[in-house]
Motif scaffolding. Structure first.
Motif, PDB file in Angstrom:
ATOM      1  N   VAL A 225      22.714   1.913  21.082  1.00  0.00           N
ATOM      2  CA  VAL A 225      23.786   0.691  20.876  1.00  0.00           C
ATOM      3  C   VAL A 225      23.536  -0.044  22.162  1.00  0.00           C
ATOM      4  CG1 VAL A 225      26.088   0.268  20.535  1.00  0.00           C
ATOM      5  CG2 VAL A 225      25.114   1.882  19.087  1.00  0.00           C
ATOM      6  N   LEU A 226      23.552  -1.234  22.081  1.00  0.00           N
ATOM      7  CA  LEU A 226      23.005  -1.956  23.425  1.00  0.00           C
ATOM      8  C   LEU A 226      24.407  -2.936  23.630  1.00  0.00           C
ATOM      9  CD1 LEU A 226      19.453  -2.444  23.669  1.00  0.00           C
ATOM     10  CD2 LEU A 226      20.751  -0.596  24.841  1.00  0.00           C
ATOM     11  N   PRO A 227      24.461  -3.513  24.673  1.00  0.00           N
ATOM     12  CA  PRO A 227      25.681  -4.348  24.800  1.00  0.00           C
ATOM     13  C   PRO A 227      25.171  -5.829  24.172  1.00  0.00           C
ATOM     14  CG  PRO A 227      25.322  -3.427  26.910  1.00  0.00           C
ATOM     15  CD  PRO A 227      24.123  -2.745  25.934  1.00  0.00           C
ATOM     16  N   GLY A 228      25.988  -6.476  23.525  1.00  0.00           N
ATOM     17  CA  GLY A 228      25.763  -7.887  22.635  1.00  0.00           C
ATOM     18  C   GLY A 228      26.238  -8.172  21.602  1.00  0.00           C
ATOM     19  N   GLY A 229      25.638  -9.153  20.785  1.00  0.00           N
ATOM     20  CA  GLY A 229      25.767  -9.628  19.742  1.00  0.00           C
ATOM     21  C   GLY A 229      24.628  -9.420  18.593  1.00  0.00           C
ATOM     22  N   HIS A 230      24.541 -10.447  17.840  1.00  0.00           N
ATOM     23  CA  HIS A 230      23.269 -10.199  16.697  1.00  0.00           C
ATOM     24  C   HIS A 230      21.943 -10.297  17.357  1.00  0.00           C
ATOM     25  CE1 HIS A 230      21.608  -9.894  12.986  1.00  0.00           C
ATOM     26  NE2 HIS A 230      20.895 -11.028  13.072  1.00  0.00           N
ATOM     27  N   PHE A 231      21.819 -11.152  18.785  1.00  0.00           N
ATOM     28  CA  PHE A 231      20.736 -11.399  19.457  1.00  0.00           C
ATOM     29  C   PHE A 231      20.692 -10.651  20.703  1.00  0.00           C
ATOM     30  CE2 PHE A 231      20.005 -14.436  15.858  1.00  0.00           C
ATOM     31  CZ  PHE A 231      18.514 -14.519  15.875  1.00  0.00           C
ATOM     32  N   PHE A 232      21.239  -9.325  20.601  1.00  0.00           N
ATOM     33  CA  PHE A 232      21.268  -8.603  21.920  1.00  0.00           C
ATOM     34  C   PHE A 232      20.020  -8.621  22.623  1.00  0.00           C
ATOM     35  CE2 PHE A 232      20.170  -5.859  18.581  1.00  0.00           C
ATOM     36  CZ  PHE A 232      19.411  -5.081  19.092  1.00  0.00           C
ATOM     37  N   LEU A 233      19.042  -8.538  21.777  1.00  0.00           N
ATOM     38  CA  LEU A 233      17.592  -8.014  22.194  1.00  0.00           C
ATOM     39  C   LEU A 233      17.113  -9.055  23.192  1.00  0.00           C
ATOM     40  CD1 LEU A 233      14.936  -8.441  19.511  1.00  0.00           C
ATOM     41  CD2 LEU A 233      17.196  -9.553  19.504  1.00  0.00           C
ATOM     42  N   VAL A 234      17.652 -10.451  23.137  1.00  0.00           N
ATOM     43  CA  VAL A 234      17.033 -11.318  23.808  1.00  0.00           C
ATOM     44  C   VAL A 234      17.539 -10.926  25.357  1.00  0.00           C
ATOM     45  CG1 VAL A 234      17.411 -13.864  24.436  1.00  0.00           C
ATOM     46  CG2 VAL A 234      16.952 -13.217  22.284  1.00  0.00           C
ATOM     47  N   ASP A 235      18.788 -10.516  25.631  1.00  0.00           N
ATOM     48  CA  ASP A 235      19.217 -10.378  26.962  1.00  0.00           C
ATOM     49  C   ASP A 235      18.881  -8.884  27.355  1.00  0.00           C
ATOM     50  OD1 ASP A 235      20.399 -12.728  27.366  1.00  0.00           O
ATOM     51  OD2 ASP A 235      22.229 -11.936  26.496  1.00  0.00           O
ATOM     52  N   ARG A 236      18.670  -8.127  26.507  1.00  0.00           N
ATOM     53  CA  ARG A 236      18.389  -6.456  26.760  1.00  0.00           C
ATOM     54  C   ARG A 236      16.913  -6.190  26.507  1.00  0.00           C
ATOM     55  NH1 ARG A 236      23.160  -5.285  29.170  1.00  0.00           N
ATOM     56  NH2 ARG A 236      22.244  -3.303  29.496  1.00  0.00           N
ATOM     57  N   SER A 237      16.073  -7.364  26.440  1.00  0.00           N
ATOM     58  CA  SER A 237      14.482  -7.105  26.042  1.00  0.00           C
ATOM     59  C   SER A 237      13.864  -6.015  27.012  1.00  0.00           C
ATOM     60  CB  SER A 237      13.758  -8.337  25.971  1.00  0.00           C
ATOM     61  OG  SER A 237      13.607  -8.914  27.454  1.00  0.00           O
ATOM     62  N   ALA A 238      14.225  -5.999  28.199  1.00  0.00           N
ATOM     63  CA  ALA A 238      13.559  -4.949  29.059  1.00  0.00           C
ATOM     64  C   ALA A 238      13.854  -3.457  28.628  1.00  0.00           C
ATOM     65  CB  ALA A 238      13.891  -4.789  30.593  1.00  0.00           C
ATOM     66  N   GLU A 239      14.825  -3.413  28.146  1.00  0.00           N
ATOM     67  CA  GLU A 239      15.384  -1.969  27.677  1.00  0.00           C
ATOM     68  C   GLU A 239      14.744  -1.614  26.165  1.00  0.00           C
ATOM     69  OE1 GLU A 239      19.692  -1.205  28.317  1.00  0.00           O
ATOM     70  OE2 GLU A 239      19.521  -3.210  29.141  1.00  0.00           O
ATOM     71  N   VAL A 240      14.665  -2.443  25.423  1.00  0.00           N
ATOM     72  CA  VAL A 240      14.072  -2.509  24.066  1.00  0.00           C
ATOM     73  C   VAL A 240      12.701  -2.196  24.258  1.00  0.00           C
ATOM     74  CG1 VAL A 240      13.498  -3.406  21.898  1.00  0.00           C
ATOM     75  CG2 VAL A 240      15.823  -3.956  23.021  1.00  0.00           C
ATOM     76  N   ILE A 241      11.979  -3.110  24.964  1.00  0.00           N
ATOM     77  CA  ILE A 241      10.392  -2.810  25.260  1.00  0.00           C
ATOM     78  C   ILE A 241      10.100  -1.573  25.825  1.00  0.00           C
ATOM     79  CG2 ILE A 241       8.555  -3.717  26.378  1.00  0.00           C
ATOM     80  CD1 ILE A 241       9.802  -6.690  26.091  1.00  0.00           C
ATOM     81  N   ALA A 242      10.972  -1.084  26.611  1.00  0.00           N
ATOM     82  CA  ALA A 242      10.668   0.091  27.344  1.00  0.00           C
ATOM     83  C   ALA A 242      10.858   1.342  26.504  1.00  0.00           C
ATOM     84  CB  ALA A 242      11.555   0.465  28.699  1.00  0.00           C
ATOM     85  N   THR A 243      11.769   1.232  25.831  1.00  0.00           N
ATOM     86  CA  THR A 243      12.008   2.271  24.352  1.00  0.00           C
ATOM     87  C   THR A 243      10.882   2.253  23.550  1.00  0.00           C
ATOM     88  OG1 THR A 243      14.218   2.058  24.628  1.00  0.00           O
ATOM     89  CG2 THR A 243      13.421   3.200  22.759  1.00  0.00           C
ATOM     90  N   VAL A 244      10.305   1.043  23.207  1.00  0.00           N
ATOM     91  CA  VAL A 244       9.290   1.054  22.216  1.00  0.00           C
ATOM     92  C   VAL A 244       7.926   1.498  22.810  1.00  0.00           C
ATOM     93  CG1 VAL A 244       7.774  -0.800  21.012  1.00  0.00           C
ATOM     94  CG2 VAL A 244      10.232  -0.970  20.813  1.00  0.00           C
ATOM     95  N   ARG A 245       7.696   0.977  24.068  1.00  0.00           N
ATOM     96  CA  ARG A 245       6.574   1.699  24.704  1.00  0.00           C
ATOM     97  C   ARG A 245       6.314   3.051  24.847  1.00  0.00           C
ATOM     98  NH1 ARG A 245       6.870  -1.245  29.083  1.00  0.00           N
ATOM     99  NH2 ARG A 245       4.900  -2.598  28.901  1.00  0.00           N
ATOM    100  N   GLN A 246       7.425   3.466  25.241  1.00  0.00           N
ATOM    101  CA  GLN A 246       7.580   5.105  25.605  1.00  0.00           C
ATOM    102  C   GLN A 246       7.513   5.761  24.044  1.00  0.00           C
ATOM    103  OE1 GLN A 246       8.089   6.892  28.421  1.00  0.00           O
ATOM    104  NE2 GLN A 246       7.319   8.447  27.343  1.00  0.00           N
ATOM    105  N   HIS A 247       7.826   5.422  22.927  1.00  0.00           N
ATOM    106  CA  HIS A 247       7.806   6.188  21.782  1.00  0.00           C
ATOM    107  C   HIS A 247       6.136   5.808  21.201  1.00  0.00           C
ATOM    108  CE1 HIS A 247      11.474   7.520  20.244  1.00  0.00           C
ATOM    109  NE2 HIS A 247      12.067   6.321  20.666  1.00  0.00           N
ATOM    110  N   LEU A 248       5.487   4.836  21.650  1.00  0.00           N
ATOM    111  CA  LEU A 248       4.182   4.783  21.307  1.00  0.00           C
ATOM    112  C   LEU A 248       3.215   5.360  22.086  1.00  0.00           C
ATOM    113  CD1 LEU A 248       4.282   0.950  20.173  1.00  0.00           C
ATOM    114  CD2 LEU A 248       4.371   2.804  18.645  1.00  0.00           C
ATOM    115  N   MET A 249       3.686   5.338  23.266  1.00  0.00           N
ATOM    116  CA  MET A 249       2.706   6.400  24.344  1.00  0.00           C
ATOM    117  C   MET A 249       2.770   7.784  23.978  1.00  0.00           C
ATOM    118  SD  MET A 249       0.879   4.111  25.975  1.00  0.00           S
ATOM    119  CE  MET A 249       0.995   3.196  24.351  1.00  0.00           C
ATOM    120  N   ASP A 250       3.975   8.339  23.458  1.00  0.00           N
ATOM    121  CA  ASP A 250       4.139   9.490  23.014  1.00  0.00           C
ATOM    122  C   ASP A 250       3.359   9.954  21.707  1.00  0.00           C
ATOM    123  OD1 ASP A 250       5.760  10.040  25.079  1.00  0.00           O
ATOM    124  OD2 ASP A 250       7.780   9.906  24.096  1.00  0.00           O
ATOM    125  N   ALA A 251       3.313   8.704  20.901  1.00  0.00           N
ATOM    126  CA  ALA A 251       2.908   9.006  19.653  1.00  0.00           C
ATOM    127  C   ALA A 251       1.278   9.022  19.629  1.00  0.00           C
ATOM    128  CB  ALA A 251       3.003   7.965  18.645  1.00  0.00           C
TER     129      ALA A 251
END
Length: 273
Positions: A225-251
């Motif tokens: 759960v990140l701060p923001g509304g429906h398009f929270f991922l625009v402002d929180r893109s760095a956190e979203v991308i970091a999470t995605v990268r970590q999961h894919l590198m772990d996989a």
């Protein structure tokens, strides 16, 4: 060009080719969105992860094609375009309508006996089994524009330009029809890991509706759960991308790609979101 390659070229845009990538991430946009929405994601993840952004018909370089107004047909087309891209781990990321499309494409891969996605990332969308009585696709053009303004996912200048609106509203209405008439199959579940991103103040998704994604896979789920509304991922893109990268590198701990079977030619970036 083989028919399968032509289908890939029609549906997929690759902004930053990464022939030595450890994994691929297929990105699926929201209602009214287009492939270029994910250009920054592609830039941020390359070259470790190659981003393939899906271009729906009816927008940007496909604006002269009729839009597809149901999720099942869209998912079928996207599944067909991706089915030969199995030379390395493939993950899916979808925002809003794109989250449901990612879920349905993952189910199709599973049903066809193909490798399950390495991960499904869903953003800004309640679980497939959680419905609301939304009928935006029945509204007038002016009220649809008001809806888009309220969600803050479309550039204000575009919504103020009558010529642009005339060009983009048919695809937007079609997308809303697709997602608002969608119904999931309760007898089908995924077997892959799912990470759910949601905005704390998203008017379209409650925390409970986001958490319910765990009912749709036998794999592990993770709710962020990140701060923001429906398009929270625009402002929180760095956190979203970091999470995605970590999961894919772990996989993909070894980072060793399998033999390549299919290629995608890079396409120019569009401007419509």
């Amino acid at each position: 060009m083989p028919e399968s390659a032509e289908h890939i070229e029609k549906w997929v845009r690759r902004f930053h080719p990464a022939p030595d990538c450890a994994a691929r991430l297929v990105c699926l946009a929201h209602a009214g969105g287009s492939a270029s929405f994910f250009h920054p994601v592609s830039k941020a993840l390359a070259p470790e992860v190659e981003v393939l952004a899906v271009q729906y018909p009816g927008r940007q370089d496909r604006r002269h094609e009729p839009a597809v107004d149901n999720i099942a047909d869209l998912a079928d087309h996207i599944f067909d375009a991706l089915r030969d891209l199995d030379d390395r781990p493939l993950a899916l990321f979808g925002h809003s309508m794109g989250a449901v499309l990612g879920y349905e494409v993952a189910l199709r891969r599973q049903h066809a006996g193909l490798p399950s996605p390495a991960h499904l990332f869903v953003s800004g969308r309640r679980a497939p089994s959680r419905y609301r009585d939304e009928r935006v696709h029945h509204l007038s053009d002016d009220r649809i524009v008001s809806e888009l303004r309220a969600l803050s996912g479309t550039q204000p200048a575009m919504l103020a330009d009558p010529e642009v609106l005339e060009m983009i509203l048919p695809a937007i209405r079609s997308d809303y029809h697709a997602i608002e008439t969608y119904r999931h199959d309760p007898d089908r579940r995924l077997d892959c890991p799912v990470t759910v991103f949601t905005g704390a103040s998203d008017p379209r998704v409650s925390i409970d509706e986001a958490r319910a994604w765990e009912e749709h896979t036998t794999g592990p789920t993770d709710l962020k759960v990140l701060p923001g509304g429906h398009f929270f991922l625009v402002d929180r893109s760095a956190e979203v991308i970091a999470t995605v990268r970590q999961h894919l590198m772990d996989a993909t701990p070894t980072g060793e790609p399998r033999t390549r079977r299919a290629t995608v030619t890079p396409q120019p970036t569009g401007t419509t979101r």
